[in-house]
Enzyme design. Sequence first.
Site, PDB file in Angstrom:
ATOM      1  N   GLY A   1     -26.954  51.881  -3.621  1.00 52.68           N
ATOM      2  CA  GLY A   1     -26.477  52.503  -2.415  1.00 52.68           C
ATOM      3  C   GLY A   1     -26.540  51.969  -1.007  1.00 52.68           C
TER       4      GLY A   1
ATOM      5  N   PRO B   1     -27.610  48.240  -7.645  1.00 52.51           N
ATOM      6  CA  PRO B   1     -26.630  48.194  -6.670  1.00 52.51           C
ATOM      7  C   PRO B   1     -25.099  47.846  -7.143  1.00 52.51           C
ATOM      8  CG  PRO B   1     -27.476  45.995  -6.891  1.00 52.51           C
ATOM      9  CD  PRO B   1     -28.346  46.915  -7.675  1.00 52.51           C
ATOM     10  N   GLY B   2     -24.010  48.342  -6.491  1.00 50.53           N
ATOM     11  CA  GLY B   2     -22.740  48.123  -6.677  1.00 50.53           C
ATOM     12  C   GLY B   2     -22.072  47.659  -5.519  1.00 50.53           C
TER      13      GLY B   2
ATOM     14  N   ARG C   1      -9.757  54.378  -1.082  1.00 48.24           N
ATOM     15  CA  ARG C   1     -10.714  54.867  -0.223  1.00 48.24           C
ATOM     16  C   ARG C   1     -10.157  55.442   0.843  1.00 48.24           C
ATOM     17  NH1 ARG C   1     -14.127  51.964   1.703  1.00 48.24           N
ATOM     18  NH2 ARG C   1     -15.728  53.341   1.432  1.00 48.24           N
TER      19      ARG C   1
ATOM     20  N   TYR D   1     -11.667  59.049   1.325  1.00 53.22           N
ATOM     21  CA  TYR D   1     -12.991  59.477   2.313  1.00 53.22           C
ATOM     22  C   TYR D   1     -12.461  59.150   3.651  1.00 53.22           C
ATOM     23  CZ  TYR D   1     -14.823  57.925  -2.276  1.00 53.22           C
ATOM     24  OH  TYR D   1     -15.338  57.544  -3.428  1.00 53.22           O
TER      25      TYR D   1
ATOM     26  N   CYS E   1       4.610  58.612  -2.225  1.00 57.49           N
ATOM     27  CA  CYS E   1       4.957  59.834  -1.728  1.00 57.49           C
ATOM     28  C   CYS E   1       3.990  60.848  -1.341  1.00 57.49           C
ATOM     29  CB  CYS E   1       6.174  60.402  -2.691  1.00 57.49           C
ATOM     30  SG  CYS E   1       7.459  59.154  -3.088  1.00 57.49           S
TER      31      CYS E   1
HETATM   32  C1  LIG Z   1     -22.600  54.656  -8.059  1.00 57.74           C
HETATM   33  C2  LIG Z   1     -24.207  54.531  -8.309  1.00 57.74           C
HETATM   34  C3  LIG Z   1     -24.849  53.261  -7.962  1.00 57.74           C
HETATM   35  C4  LIG Z   1     -24.403  52.157  -7.069  1.00 57.74           C
HETATM   36  O1  LIG Z   1     -23.994  52.660  -5.923  1.00 57.74           O
HETATM   37  P1  LIG Z   1     -23.644  51.813  -4.727  1.00 57.74           P
HETATM   38  O2  LIG Z   1     -23.296  52.576  -3.416  1.00 57.74           O
HETATM   39  O3  LIG Z   1     -22.114  51.254  -5.283  1.00 57.74           O
HETATM   40  O4  LIG Z   1     -24.581  50.777  -4.445  1.00 57.74           O
HETATM   41  C5  LIG Z   1     -26.277  53.322  -8.439  1.00 57.74           C
HETATM   42  N1  LIG Z   1     -26.704  54.220  -9.156  1.00 57.74           N
HETATM   43  C6  LIG Z   1     -26.084  55.346  -9.545  1.00 57.74           C
HETATM   44  C7  LIG Z   1     -26.778  56.303 -10.401  1.00 57.74           C
HETATM   45  C8  LIG Z   1     -24.583  55.563  -9.081  1.00 57.74           C
HETATM   46  O5  LIG Z   1     -24.164  56.760  -9.644  1.00 57.74           O
END
Ligand SMILES: *Cc1c(COP(=O)(O)O)cnc(C)c1O
Length: 421
Positions: free
Chosen positions: A244, A282-283, A320, A324, A350
Amino acid sequence: MRIPIGSQLNVKDSNLHLEGVPLRSLALEHGTPLFVYSKAAMLSALSAYQKGLSGRHARIHYAMKANSNLAILQTFIQAGCGVDIVSGGELARALHAGCAPGHIIFSGVGKTRTEMREALRVGIGCFNVESMAELHALNAVAGEMGLRAPISLRVNPDVDAKTHPYISTGLKDNKFGIAHGDAIGAYELAHQMPHLDVIGIDCHIGSQITQPAPYLDAMDKMLDLVAAIEAKGISIPHIDFGGGLGIDYNGDTPPAADQLWVELLAKIDARGWGNRHISVEPGRSLIGNAGVCLTEVQYLKPGAHKNFCIIDAAMNDLPRPSLYQAYHEILPLQPRSGLQQTWDVVGPVCESGDWIGKDRQLCVEPGDHLAVASAGAYCMSMASNYNTRNRAKELLVDGQQVHVIREREHTASQWQDERLI
Ligand SMILES: *Cc1c(COP(=O)(O)O)cnc(C)c1O
């Protein structure tokens, strides 16, 4: 022109480069829309977490839904990451990219029994269970297979929404996790189930978080909960603190991962729990600012009220903004010195929602190339074929080296599984 922090974008000889590679030459050679990722930016983002957690029993699980390209996965896995998955498809990708099954964590509110069976068969490290009903289902599936499933419960730590309104919507939404007040009961239930091994606790409080405060509050609540669960005789050796952490899209200033973890670990150490196993998921913060989407200006359409700059990337490539109202910097690959005008940068799809940036100051001509920045996370992984558009090609830059990590999709491959009657 503002370059987002952590992107490895730089201007040399009036040309926008990613690491050492001029982006315009990539656009001309490979065509557009084109995603280009920087390996150095990925590894530098990862190193902040590695630094923050060094010397600990810790694993960084890349949340692959942010970007699930095999080469992106492989890069993080080879750098020592495990993977956080949310589907059976992601499980297959993670294994194909070389992830050890034991380094896989399975998150998500709706795991099917088929997905559970497959994850148990290969022996993943942990299921992050999000409801009582899922506990029963997983226990039953593991029992049928004669196995025990390692689990953490995902708890919603209920960080005070009033003090942190920017994440309040995520926390009021009870789709995710087990309510804080139900957690102890859920642990007692899980502990009694014969085919589950309770190994830890998990939380994930939201996304694009740019302040340390909600994390610090969540850690306090999680650690209080661990103490309460252990008082019931159930040990919690593993603490998964989710993902997150935000990135710089539009001048955002999230805390650095290493700095944040100094503060979080101090809370863990203060309880004398410094030896526990720690996971993070982390993503966005690992891949978001490592990628750009290159696009070519097709037409300019000046109007009485709005000027439209029509590009060849669209909401199917970059969802995105339409999903959002998200902001991405839009940077010319060869900045012009003429007068800037205000443009809405839009795609050809479209839908009126097909815009990439609104009211942007740009000096552009048809045929110019632009880079949509901060496009590494939740862009290609959310891309679709809407309007029968082929999904974009992807490249990974490493210094001067350029790897093709996904070919441009072919139209015929879009309908290969369809049948005429
Ligand atoms: C999406 C998600 C993440 C990664 O979130 P980021 O905002 O991309 O860091 C980590 N854990 C869970 C359970 C998620 O659903």
